[in-house]
Design an enzyme around this catalytic site. Structure first.
Site, PDB file in Angstrom:
ATOM      1  N   ASP A 169       0.811  -1.217   0.000  1.00 50.06           N
ATOM      2  CA  ASP A 169       0.000   0.000   0.000  1.00 50.06           C
ATOM      3  C   ASP A 169       0.843   1.265   0.000  1.00 50.06           C
ATOM      4  O   ASP A 169       0.573   2.195  -0.758  1.00 50.06           O
ATOM      5  CB  ASP A 169      -0.927  -0.006   1.224  1.00 50.06           C
ATOM      6  CG  ASP A 169      -1.840   1.195   1.268  1.00 50.06           C
ATOM      7  OD1 ASP A 169      -2.986   1.094   0.788  1.00 50.06           O
ATOM      8  OD2 ASP A 169      -1.415   2.248   1.789  1.00 50.06           O
ATOM      9  N   MET A 197      -5.233   2.621   0.077  1.00 55.15           N
ATOM     10  CA  MET A 197      -5.332   2.043  -1.261  1.00 55.15           C
ATOM     11  C   MET A 197      -5.790   0.588  -1.185  1.00 55.15           C
ATOM     12  O   MET A 197      -6.537   0.121  -2.048  1.00 55.15           O
ATOM     13  CB  MET A 197      -3.998   2.166  -1.993  1.00 55.15           C
ATOM     14  CG  MET A 197      -3.430   3.571  -2.001  1.00 55.15           C
ATOM     15  SD  MET A 197      -4.671   4.838  -2.404  1.00 55.15           S
ATOM     16  CE  MET A 197      -3.785   6.332  -1.984  1.00 55.15           C
ATOM     17  N   ASP A 198      -5.354  -0.123  -0.159  1.00 47.82           N
ATOM     18  CA  ASP A 198      -5.845  -1.483   0.067  1.00 47.82           C
ATOM     19  C   ASP A 198      -7.348  -1.474   0.320  1.00 47.82           C
ATOM     20  O   ASP A 198      -8.099  -2.281  -0.240  1.00 47.82           O
ATOM     21  CB  ASP A 198      -5.132  -2.106   1.267  1.00 47.82           C
ATOM     22  CG  ASP A 198      -3.828  -2.782   0.892  1.00 47.82           C
ATOM     23  OD1 ASP A 198      -3.729  -3.299  -0.237  1.00 47.82           O
ATOM     24  OD2 ASP A 198      -2.902  -2.801   1.715  1.00 47.82           O
ATOM     25  N   VAL A 199      -7.776  -0.578   1.203  1.00 52.14           N
ATOM     26  CA  VAL A 199      -9.196  -0.532   1.560  1.00 52.14           C
ATOM     27  C   VAL A 199     -10.043  -0.154   0.352  1.00 52.14           C
ATOM     28  O   VAL A 199     -11.082  -0.779   0.085  1.00 52.14           O
ATOM     29  CB  VAL A 199      -9.428   0.450   2.722  1.00 52.14           C
ATOM     30  CG1 VAL A 199     -10.922   0.643   2.981  1.00 52.14           C
ATOM     31  CG2 VAL A 199      -8.742  -0.054   3.994  1.00 52.14           C
ATOM     32  N   GLY A 202     -10.274  -3.072  -1.970  1.00 44.51           N
ATOM     33  CA  GLY A 202     -11.210  -4.059  -1.453  1.00 44.51           C
ATOM     34  C   GLY A 202     -12.648  -3.682  -1.734  1.00 44.51           C
ATOM     35  O   GLY A 202     -13.472  -4.534  -2.108  1.00 44.51           O
TER      36      GLY A 202
END
Length: 412
Positions: A169, A197-199, A202
């Protein structure tokens, strides 16, 4: 009972929305409710983007089988903090799931992975591009063997020239421009306080899966959806990337200021800062009235948003001079009463308490473990919080019984 196309394209029974069926008998479906009840997800992802996506699906009733390596998801070791003996990082993205540990290098255990995938509606994975080919789980192999599957792949930088780049991330926060926009004007670039950015990836992945499942209803076939953190970041920078792509303007770091709105940010009061967010001229007029400076709303230097942006330094000095005469809470009470958006700056602990004060019930018990509840409220099919984040391989026997109940030979 709902039906889905099963292993090798044949029809396989899926748990019904009434909670009946072999999956329910093995204890894999929770209470059998939710808008996604009857959907089975094979979760081969780890860390955050994929697990966050599959947790959202599980909250909404999907049966999620988390297939882990014998060493487990990396985030199991990301500690402190912990709850009991479990990493709270891992907990944040893995409730309502069923864990089974399988070594895909072992042919017999790989066959179990194949059986789980073949009985699922959705496969989610975030292996490096090409990394699943040796296991017969690459996109082409999956599409040929299990054409019913919605196959979601998450990478860091796509499958073309960036395929070899690791997808962490913070790297994406750096190269996307996000860090260049974060921090004080005269300070160094800063990352966000969470793996944003991960969230976001997702969330995009969950939307993509739901869209592909909807399309499958008409075509009877799944499809491969690909996401990468880099494109998610560029899309998620919204007005900032648009400023460059459409307007040729390169955004710069502005601390807590907004490039297009003023006043919009924290302002010093007598005791602490108060965030004031003025989105239009009517709100500014109300703010000026509360400050006892109604003439500001008539001044051509401040009467319009564009004028306030151009003269923000002068306006800031006038506002801070007046705001410094009273405490933040006193100003907040008056501004809220007249409809001027404002809020204090709180810690995470205070944020949870504030949500409780507002009646949002932010904490949900999941199998005896406190978690932050699913953020969406449904009028008929509420999200569920029925199972604690699993210990590694906790649900092995239940998963094997589920496979046996669906006619699979699960010896080994």
């Amino acid at each position: 009972m709902q039906k889905a196309t099963g292993q090798d394209g044949g029809e396989a029974a899926v748990v019904g929305t009434d909670g009946t069926g072999p999956a329910d008998a093995s204890g894999l479906t929770g209470d059998g409710t939710g808008p996604l009840a009857g959907i089975v997800v094979a979760d081969l992802s780890r860390v955050l983007a994929g697990p966050y996506c599959t947790m959202l699906l599980a909250d909404l009733g999907a049966t999620v089988i988390k297939v882990e390596s014998p060493g487990g998801d990396d985030t199991r070791t990301w500690r402190p903090p912990v709850h009991g003996d479990m990493s709270t990082y891992f907990m944040s993205a893995n409730r309502n799931k069923h864990s089974i540990a399988l070594d895909m290098k072992d042919p017999e255990q790989l066959e179990l992975v194949h059986r789980i995938v073949g009985e699922a509606d959705v496969l989610v994975e975030n292996f490096k591009p090409g990394g699943l080919a040796k296991y017969g789980l690459d996109a082409d192999s999956v599409a040929e063997r299990w054409p019913h599957l919605v196959h979601a792949s998450i990478t860091g930088f796509g499958t073309a020239a960036g395929a070899h780049l690791p997808g962490y991330d913070m790297l994406v926060q750096g190269v996307s421009g996000f860090m260049s926009l974060t921090g004080e004007t005269d300070g160094p670039p800063q990352k966000g306080g969470v793996a944003m950015m991960d969230v976001m990836t997702g969330l995009h992945c969950a939307v993509a899966i739901l869209a592909a499942l909807r399309e499958r209803e008409g075509s009877g076939r799944g499809q491969h959806v690909e996401l990468n953190l880099f494109m998610t970041a560029l899309s998620g920078l919204v007005n900032q990337t648009s400023a460059y792509v459409a307007g040729g303007a390169v955004p710069r770091r502005m601390g807590n200021d907004h490039p297009s709105l003023f006043p919009y940010g924290p302002f010093a009061c007598r005791d602490t800062d108060l965030i004031i967010s003025v989105g239009n001229d009517r709100q500014f007029a109300r703010l000026a009235e509360v400050l006892g400076m109604p003439e500001l709303a008539q001044d051509e230097k401040f009467a319009t948003m564009s004028a306030r942006n151009e003269n923000r330094d002068e306006l800031r000095a006038l506002m801070v001079g007046r705001l410094g005469e009273r405490d933040a809470q006193q100003w907040q009470d008056e501004l809220v009463e007249v409809g001027v958006p404002c809020a204090p700056i709180l810690g995470v602990d205070e944020g949870i308490a504030y949500a409780e004060k507002l009646g949002l019930d932010p904490v949900a018990d999941a199998g005896g473990v406190p978690t932050v509840r699913h953020p969406v409220d449904y009028s008929r099919t509420p999200a569920r919080h029925v199972k604690a984040p699993p210990h590694l391989d906790e649900d092995r026997e239940a998963v094997l019984a589920w496979l046996e109940g669906r006619g699979a030979d699960c010896e080994g």
